[in-house]
Design a protein around this motif. Structure first.
Motif, PDB file in Angstrom:
ATOM      1  N   ILE A  95      31.351  -2.330  30.227  1.00  0.00           N
ATOM      2  CA  ILE A  95      31.088  -3.349  29.410  1.00  0.00           C
ATOM      3  C   ILE A  95      30.867  -4.626  30.000  1.00  0.00           C
ATOM      4  CG2 ILE A  95      32.101  -2.247  27.241  1.00  0.00           C
ATOM      5  CD1 ILE A  95      34.458  -4.276  27.729  1.00  0.00           C
ATOM      6  N   GLY A  96      30.218  -5.668  29.881  1.00  0.00           N
ATOM      7  CA  GLY A  96      29.965  -6.799  30.088  1.00  0.00           C
ATOM      8  C   GLY A  96      31.005  -7.662  29.781  1.00  0.00           C
ATOM      9  N   ILE A  97      31.335  -8.785  30.484  1.00  0.00           N
ATOM     10  CA  ILE A  97      32.461  -9.778  30.091  1.00  0.00           C
ATOM     11  C   ILE A  97      31.861 -11.045  30.087  1.00  0.00           C
ATOM     12  CG2 ILE A  97      34.666 -10.878  30.809  1.00  0.00           C
ATOM     13  CD1 ILE A  97      35.330  -7.975  31.976  1.00  0.00           C
ATOM     14  N   PRO A  98      32.063 -11.852  28.803  1.00  0.00           N
ATOM     15  CA  PRO A  98      31.287 -13.163  28.658  1.00  0.00           C
ATOM     16  C   PRO A  98      31.836 -14.096  29.601  1.00  0.00           C
ATOM     17  CG  PRO A  98      32.130 -12.010  26.647  1.00  0.00           C
ATOM     18  CD  PRO A  98      32.525 -11.251  27.673  1.00  0.00           C
ATOM     19  N   HIS A  99      31.134 -14.957  30.149  1.00  0.00           N
ATOM     20  CA  HIS A  99      31.526 -15.728  31.084  1.00  0.00           C
ATOM     21  C   HIS A  99      32.665 -16.782  30.856  1.00  0.00           C
ATOM     22  CE1 HIS A  99      31.229 -19.787  33.375  1.00  0.00           C
ATOM     23  NE2 HIS A  99      30.549 -19.043  34.367  1.00  0.00           N
ATOM     24  N   LYS A 100      32.735 -16.997  29.455  1.00  0.00           N
ATOM     25  CA  LYS A 100      33.651 -17.963  28.989  1.00  0.00           C
ATOM     26  C   LYS A 100      35.104 -17.288  29.022  1.00  0.00           C
ATOM     27  CE  LYS A 100      33.160 -16.760  24.084  1.00  0.00           C
ATOM     28  NZ  LYS A 100      32.957 -17.080  22.805  1.00  0.00           N
ATOM     29  N   GLU A 101      35.213 -15.879  29.076  1.00  0.00           N
ATOM     30  CA  GLU A 101      36.230 -15.173  29.082  1.00  0.00           C
ATOM     31  C   GLU A 101      36.960 -14.630  30.695  1.00  0.00           C
ATOM     32  OE1 GLU A 101      38.125 -14.482  26.465  1.00  0.00           O
ATOM     33  OE2 GLU A 101      36.709 -15.000  24.980  1.00  0.00           O
ATOM     34  N   PHE A 106      42.446 -12.151  32.617  1.00  0.00           N
ATOM     35  CA  PHE A 106      43.627 -11.723  33.743  1.00  0.00           C
ATOM     36  C   PHE A 106      44.921 -12.211  32.957  1.00  0.00           C
ATOM     37  CE2 PHE A 106      39.867 -12.135  36.468  1.00  0.00           C
ATOM     38  CZ  PHE A 106      40.008 -11.151  37.238  1.00  0.00           C
ATOM     39  N   GLU A 107      45.096 -12.467  31.809  1.00  0.00           N
ATOM     40  CA  GLU A 107      46.292 -12.853  31.263  1.00  0.00           C
ATOM     41  C   GLU A 107      46.751 -11.346  30.851  1.00  0.00           C
ATOM     42  OE1 GLU A 107      45.558 -15.366  28.120  1.00  0.00           O
ATOM     43  OE2 GLU A 107      44.505 -17.115  29.632  1.00  0.00           O
ATOM     44  N   GLU A 108      48.118 -11.506  30.582  1.00  0.00           N
ATOM     45  CA  GLU A 108      48.745 -10.187  30.216  1.00  0.00           C
ATOM     46  C   GLU A 108      48.398  -9.790  28.704  1.00  0.00           C
ATOM     47  OE1 GLU A 108      52.617 -11.108  30.513  1.00  0.00           O
ATOM     48  OE2 GLU A 108      52.671 -10.843  32.692  1.00  0.00           O
ATOM     49  N   PHE A 109      48.143  -8.602  28.444  1.00  0.00           N
ATOM     50  CA  PHE A 109      47.736  -7.974  27.186  1.00  0.00           C
ATOM     51  C   PHE A 109      46.623  -8.458  26.472  1.00  0.00           C
ATOM     52  CE2 PHE A 109      52.292  -7.580  28.046  1.00  0.00           C
ATOM     53  CZ  PHE A 109      52.588  -6.127  28.341  1.00  0.00           C
ATOM     54  N   VAL A 110      45.770  -9.175  27.272  1.00  0.00           N
ATOM     55  CA  VAL A 110      44.444  -9.446  26.653  1.00  0.00           C
ATOM     56  C   VAL A 110      43.259  -8.292  26.695  1.00  0.00           C
ATOM     57  CG1 VAL A 110      42.318 -11.016  27.132  1.00  0.00           C
ATOM     58  CG2 VAL A 110      44.585 -11.771  27.327  1.00  0.00           C
ATOM     59  N   GLN A 111      42.882  -7.915  25.531  1.00  0.00           N
ATOM     60  CA  GLN A 111      41.746  -7.023  25.268  1.00  0.00           C
ATOM     61  C   GLN A 111      40.805  -7.664  24.574  1.00  0.00           C
ATOM     62  OE1 GLN A 111      44.266  -4.061  23.489  1.00  0.00           O
ATOM     63  NE2 GLN A 111      42.854  -2.441  24.707  1.00  0.00           N
ATOM     64  N   LEU A 112      39.288  -7.811  25.123  1.00  0.00           N
ATOM     65  CA  LEU A 112      38.494  -8.488  24.600  1.00  0.00           C
ATOM     66  C   LEU A 112      37.741  -7.720  23.450  1.00  0.00           C
ATOM     67  CD1 LEU A 112      36.334 -10.071  27.541  1.00  0.00           C
ATOM     68  CD2 LEU A 112      38.458 -10.868  26.334  1.00  0.00           C
ATOM     69  N   ASP A 113      37.963  -6.267  23.638  1.00  0.00           N
ATOM     70  CA  ASP A 113      37.530  -5.385  22.438  1.00  0.00           C
ATOM     71  C   ASP A 113      38.539  -4.231  22.235  1.00  0.00           C
ATOM     72  OD1 ASP A 113      36.062  -3.377  21.003  1.00  0.00           O
ATOM     73  OD2 ASP A 113      34.193  -3.643  21.989  1.00  0.00           O
ATOM     74  N   GLU A 114      39.046  -4.164  21.047  1.00  0.00           N
ATOM     75  CA  GLU A 114      40.124  -3.353  20.696  1.00  0.00           C
ATOM     76  C   GLU A 114      39.837  -1.732  20.681  1.00  0.00           C
ATOM     77  OE1 GLU A 114      40.264  -3.749  15.962  1.00  0.00           O
ATOM     78  OE2 GLU A 114      41.037  -5.374  17.050  1.00  0.00           O
ATOM     79  N   TYR A 115      38.357  -1.609  20.807  1.00  0.00           N
ATOM     80  CA  TYR A 115      37.831  -0.269  20.422  1.00  0.00           C
ATOM     81  C   TYR A 115      37.779   0.539  21.924  1.00  0.00           C
ATOM     82  CZ  TYR A 115      36.412  -1.803  15.919  1.00  0.00           C
ATOM     83  OH  TYR A 115      36.674  -2.241  14.462  1.00  0.00           O
ATOM     84  N   TYR A 116      38.241  -0.227  22.887  1.00  0.00           N
ATOM     85  CA  TYR A 116      38.244   0.393  24.326  1.00  0.00           C
ATOM     86  C   TYR A 116      39.736   0.571  24.597  1.00  0.00           C
ATOM     87  CZ  TYR A 116      33.455  -0.176  25.336  1.00  0.00           C
ATOM     88  OH  TYR A 116      31.887  -0.156  25.226  1.00  0.00           O
ATOM     89  N   ASN A 117      39.910   1.914  25.328  1.00  0.00           N
ATOM     90  CA  ASN A 117      41.380   2.019  25.615  1.00  0.00           C
ATOM     91  C   ASN A 117      41.717   1.109  26.586  1.00  0.00           C
ATOM     92  OD1 ASN A 117      41.323   4.632  24.144  1.00  0.00           O
ATOM     93  ND2 ASN A 117      40.818   5.777  25.930  1.00  0.00           N
ATOM     94  N   GLY A 118      42.916   0.912  26.561  1.00  0.00           N
ATOM     95  CA  GLY A 118      43.927   0.057  27.661  1.00  0.00           C
ATOM     96  C   GLY A 118      44.961  -0.823  26.981  1.00  0.00           C
ATOM     97  N   THR A 119      45.688  -1.282  27.541  1.00  0.00           N
ATOM     98  CA  THR A 119      46.613  -2.492  27.095  1.00  0.00           C
ATOM     99  C   THR A 119      46.438  -3.835  27.339  1.00  0.00           C
ATOM    100  OG1 THR A 119      48.096  -1.972  28.879  1.00  0.00           O
ATOM    101  CG2 THR A 119      48.624  -0.550  26.666  1.00  0.00           C
ATOM    102  N   GLY A 120      45.689  -3.988  28.354  1.00  0.00           N
ATOM    103  CA  GLY A 120      45.196  -5.442  28.899  1.00  0.00           C
ATOM    104  C   GLY A 120      46.154  -6.056  29.808  1.00  0.00           C
TER     105      GLY A 120
END
Length: 157
Positions: A95-101, A106-120
């Motif tokens: 997935i692409g990541i918006p420039h503003k993000e 890189f912050e702990e536990f940040v997920q841009l899209d909750e529908y993807y696996n992972g904890t951030g």
């Protein structure tokens, strides 16, 4: 006296008949409560195991990447061109990541899209490890084919 004893026996028997179903109902309610508690405990255990497995994966992946590149770069007798010495790129075309993000990811536990696996936590760990050895990991915001992360590592000369 036998009449009194008989009345007492009949009275005790009547009380037993009245009290027994209530006790059975209380016992059944307690059993149902225990079953619900057991199901909640099993679900909590499953969620804990899933979380530990996910965190373990997200920590192992950046460690393996950094370990692999470090071994590659520190292998005696290996020759690299100037471009390779400047930076090592790892391309992830998901997935692409918006420039503003670009920094927020890189912050702990940040997920841009909750529908993807992972904890951030994977990118946080990867950047932290890279910075501890004098390098860095950044998002290449100019790349448009998904997401590309650039990892720079220092070289011993």
């Amino acid at each position: 006296m036998t009449i009194i004893a008989s009345i007492l026996i009949i009275l005790a028997f009547c009380l037993f008949i009245i009290i027994r179903p209530r006790a059975a109902m209380r016992l059944e309610d307690a059993y149902k409560d225990l079953e619900r508690a057991n199901e909640r405990a099993k679900e909590s255990s499953r969620m804990k195991s899933d979380f530990i497995q996910q965190i373990s994966h997200e920590i192992r992946t950046p460690l393996n990447i950094l370990s692999g590149y470090t071994q590659l770069l520190t292998t005696p007798g290996m020759q690299y061109d100037e471009e390779t010495l400047d930076e090592i790129k790892q391309q992830i075309t998901e997935i692409g990541i918006p420039h503003k993000e670009a920094e927020r990811i890189f912050e702990e536990f940040v997920q841009l899209d909750e529908y993807y696996n992972g904890t951030g936590i994977g990118l946080t760990v990867a950047r932290s490890l890279a910075r501890r050895i004098g390098g860095d990991i950044m998002l290449d915001t100019a790349y448009i084919g998904g997401s590309r992360f650039v990892m720079t590592l220092p070289l011993k000369q």
